[in-house]
Write an enzyme that holds these catalytic residues in place. Structure first.
Site, PDB file in Angstrom:
ATOM      1  NE  ARG A 251       4.650   5.242  34.325  1.00  0.00           N
ATOM      2  CZ  ARG A 251       4.341   4.066  34.928  1.00  0.00           C
ATOM      3  NH1 ARG A 251       4.034   3.986  36.153  1.00  0.00           N
ATOM      4  NH2 ARG A 251       4.922   2.852  34.521  1.00  0.00           N
ATOM      5  CG  HIS A 255       1.518   2.637  31.394  1.00  0.00           C
ATOM      6  ND1 HIS A 255       2.649   3.020  30.827  1.00  0.00           N
ATOM      7  CD2 HIS A 255       0.861   1.623  30.619  1.00  0.00           C
ATOM      8  CE1 HIS A 255       2.249   2.957  29.418  1.00  0.00           C
ATOM      9  NE2 HIS A 255       1.294   2.430  29.409  1.00  0.00           N
ATOM     10  CE1 TYR A 264       5.888  -0.356  37.418  1.00  0.00           C
ATOM     11  CE2 TYR A 264       3.887  -1.675  37.216  1.00  0.00           C
ATOM     12  CZ  TYR A 264       4.630  -0.291  36.984  1.00  0.00           C
ATOM     13  OH  TYR A 264       3.993   0.540  36.363  1.00  0.00           O
TER      14      TYR A 264
HETATM   15  C1  LIG Z   1       4.637  -0.869  19.619  1.00  0.00           C
HETATM   16  C2  LIG Z   1       4.019  -1.133  20.799  1.00  0.00           C
HETATM   17  N1  LIG Z   1       4.337  -2.051  21.621  1.00  0.00           N
HETATM   18  C3  LIG Z   1       3.956  -2.171  22.897  1.00  0.00           C
HETATM   19  C4  LIG Z   1       2.793  -1.390  23.164  1.00  0.00           C
HETATM   20  C5  LIG Z   1       2.139  -1.468  24.667  1.00  0.00           C
HETATM   21  N2  LIG Z   1       2.781  -0.376  25.367  1.00  0.00           N
HETATM   22  C6  LIG Z   1       2.012   0.831  25.714  1.00  0.00           C
HETATM   23  S1  LIG Z   1       2.535   1.882  26.441  1.00  0.00           S
HETATM   24  C7  LIG Z   1       4.176   0.724  26.633  1.00  0.00           C
HETATM   25  C8  LIG Z   1       5.323   1.560  27.513  1.00  0.00           C
HETATM   26  C9  LIG Z   1       5.988   2.718  26.899  1.00  0.00           C
HETATM   27  O1  LIG Z   1       7.090   3.115  27.691  1.00  0.00           O
HETATM   28  P1  LIG Z   1       7.774   4.469  27.547  1.00  0.00           P
HETATM   29  O2  LIG Z   1       8.169   4.458  26.044  1.00  0.00           O
HETATM   30  O3  LIG Z   1       8.830   4.504  28.602  1.00  0.00           O
HETATM   31  O4  LIG Z   1       6.734   5.536  27.869  1.00  0.00           O
HETATM   32  P2  LIG Z   1       6.017   6.066  28.986  1.00  0.00           P
HETATM   33  O5  LIG Z   1       4.718   5.283  28.806  1.00  0.00           O
HETATM   34  O6  LIG Z   1       6.876   5.774  30.317  1.00  0.00           O
HETATM   35  O7  LIG Z   1       5.722   7.548  28.794  1.00  0.00           O
HETATM   36  C10 LIG Z   1       4.058  -0.238  26.204  1.00  0.00           C
HETATM   37  C11 LIG Z   1       5.102  -1.237  25.957  1.00  0.00           C
HETATM   38  C12 LIG Z   1       2.289  -0.045  22.259  1.00  0.00           C
HETATM   39  N3  LIG Z   1       1.396   0.581  22.680  1.00  0.00           N
HETATM   40  N4  LIG Z   1       3.023  -0.246  21.313  1.00  0.00           N
END
Ligand SMILES: Cc1ncc(C[n+]2csc(CCOP(=O)(O)OP(=O)(O)O)c2C)c(N)n1
Ligand SMILES: [Mg+2]
Length: 355
Positions: A251, A255, A264
């Site tokens: 990406r 985020h 970071y």
């Molecule tokens: C169960 C849960 N834990 C934490 C969060 C907070 N959170 C939102 S996005 C994210 C990271 C997700 O990363 P990834 O699975 O790699 O997806 P990306 O955003 O990179 O597409 C987190 C920890 C959440 N939404 N749901």
């Protein structure tokens, strides 16, 4: 020793657009259509970020950089297939038939009838990894109903560490559910690097523990992603069970608009990935094949910009949804508790039953 498919990314196009693998047998309009979708994804994502910065949109997670994986994972699905994804799969949802305006409404906090049932997409998931069990359930239900639909579950590298995801994959392996798991490994889960998710060399190799194939693909290569997902969809439909596909991508942006990646993430890493840009690579391929010329390319870009801009205008002409509307979309028939809560909300906000 694991078979190579678990470890080495499949590729059709090298980053400079040269062909290094078998090109899927697709008609020219479909091949050009992939580029159109990718342009749309990039323009849409950039526009949403700009709108948020101007106070005209809610928090948004950009998809720039992930256009090839997003299009490649959705394009092989048939109309009757299901797509179950997260906030990072908006472009995949467009390809599957959810209108752009519908998802813009979601991000603006409007509650409408946003997902057309015929698109067969579950609402985008925000709770990380919580939708994978649902995708497996849909796949099992389709099989029991005698419908040969396949469910595709898309999630991130961070989500792959969630217990729900393991339970869903384990169950799917045991019951040979007609499901395809697509893991978009964009290297980051907010500020947590991929290296913190698992000590395994690839995330796809976890599939070996569930008893089904895991495939690594260059997720910045739309043709390779399309090809591996198509094979997995065909396998699932034929009754041969699930596949886990790890699409390696990146990406470019934050985020979400609430994040600052400069805190970071090294800038050199971003530059390295921009040199493997999914759109530049695919555009080069189409130009080299004579499927596109400069004028047609400009036209495509102008068309998608006009399409997105028109959807923004439509959105901004809409009135906000009455808050009590959220109670209407939980169940087909509201429970007594929901009815009471709806009435309480309407009394507080001065709203009545509208629509
Ligand atoms: C169960 C849960 N834990 C934490 C969060 C907070 N959170 C939102 S996005 C994210 C990271 C997700 O990363 P990834 O699975 O790699 O997806 P990306 O955003 O990179 O597409 C987190 C920890 C959440 N939404 N749901
Ligand atoms: Mg991620």
């Amino acid at each position: 020793m694991l078979p190579d498919l678990f470890l080495t990314p499949r590729q059709v196009l090298a980053p400079d657009g040269t062909v290094v693998g078998p090109v899927p047998d697709l008609p020219p309009d479909r091949l050009v259509g992939f580029l159109r979708w990718m342009y749309l994804g990039r323009y849409f994502s950039d526009r949403m970020v700009n709108l948020q910065r101007q106070g005209r949109m809610g928090t948004f997670g950009p998809i720039a950089g992930q256009e090839a994986a997003s299009v490649g994972l959705a394009a092989p699905l048939e109309g009757r297939d299901w797509l179950v994804g997260s906030y990072r799969e908006l472009l995949s949802y467009f390809v599957k038939g959810v209108p752009m305006l519908a998802l813009m409404q979601v991000y603006r906090g409007y509650v409408g009838d946003q997902y057309p049932p015929e698109a067969r997409c579950l609402p985008i998931q925000i709770v990380i990894g919580a939708h994978i069990t649902h995708a497996v359930g849909i796949a099992m239900a389709a099989r029991i109903a005698g419908d040969d639909a396949v469910a595709l579950a898309a999630f991130g590298d961070g989500a792959s560490s969630e217990g729900d995801v393991h339970e869903a994959m384990n169950f799917a392996g045991v019951y040979k559910a007609p499901v395809v798991f697509v893991l978009q490994n964009n290297h980051w889960a907010i500020s947590t690097h991929r290296s913190r998710q698992s000590a395994a060399a690839t995330l796809a190799q976890r599939a070996a523990g569930y008893g089904f194939p895991g495939v690594v693909v260059d997720g910045n290569d739309v043709l390779a992603t399309y090809a591996v997902v198509k094979e997995a969809v065909d396998r699932a439909r034929a009754g041969d069970g699930p596949t886990l596909i790890e699409a390696i991508t990146y990406r470019y942006g934050a985020h979400t608009t609430a994040d600052d990646p400069t805190r970071y993430r090294p800038d050199e890493e971003l530059k390295e990935w921009q040199a493997r840009d999914p759109i530049t690579r695919y555009r080069r391929f189409l130009l080299d094949r004579g499927l596109l010329d400069e004028a047609a390319d400009r036209q495509l870009q102008e068309q998608v910009a006009a399409e997105v801009d028109a959807a923004v205008e439509q959105l901004e002409a809409m009135s906000p949804t009455p808050p009590e509307r959220i109670f209407d979309i939980v169940y087909a028939e509201p429970t007594p508790q929901l009815r009471a809560q709806r009435a309480e909300m309407a009394a507080r906000t001065g709203g009545g039953r509208r629509g």
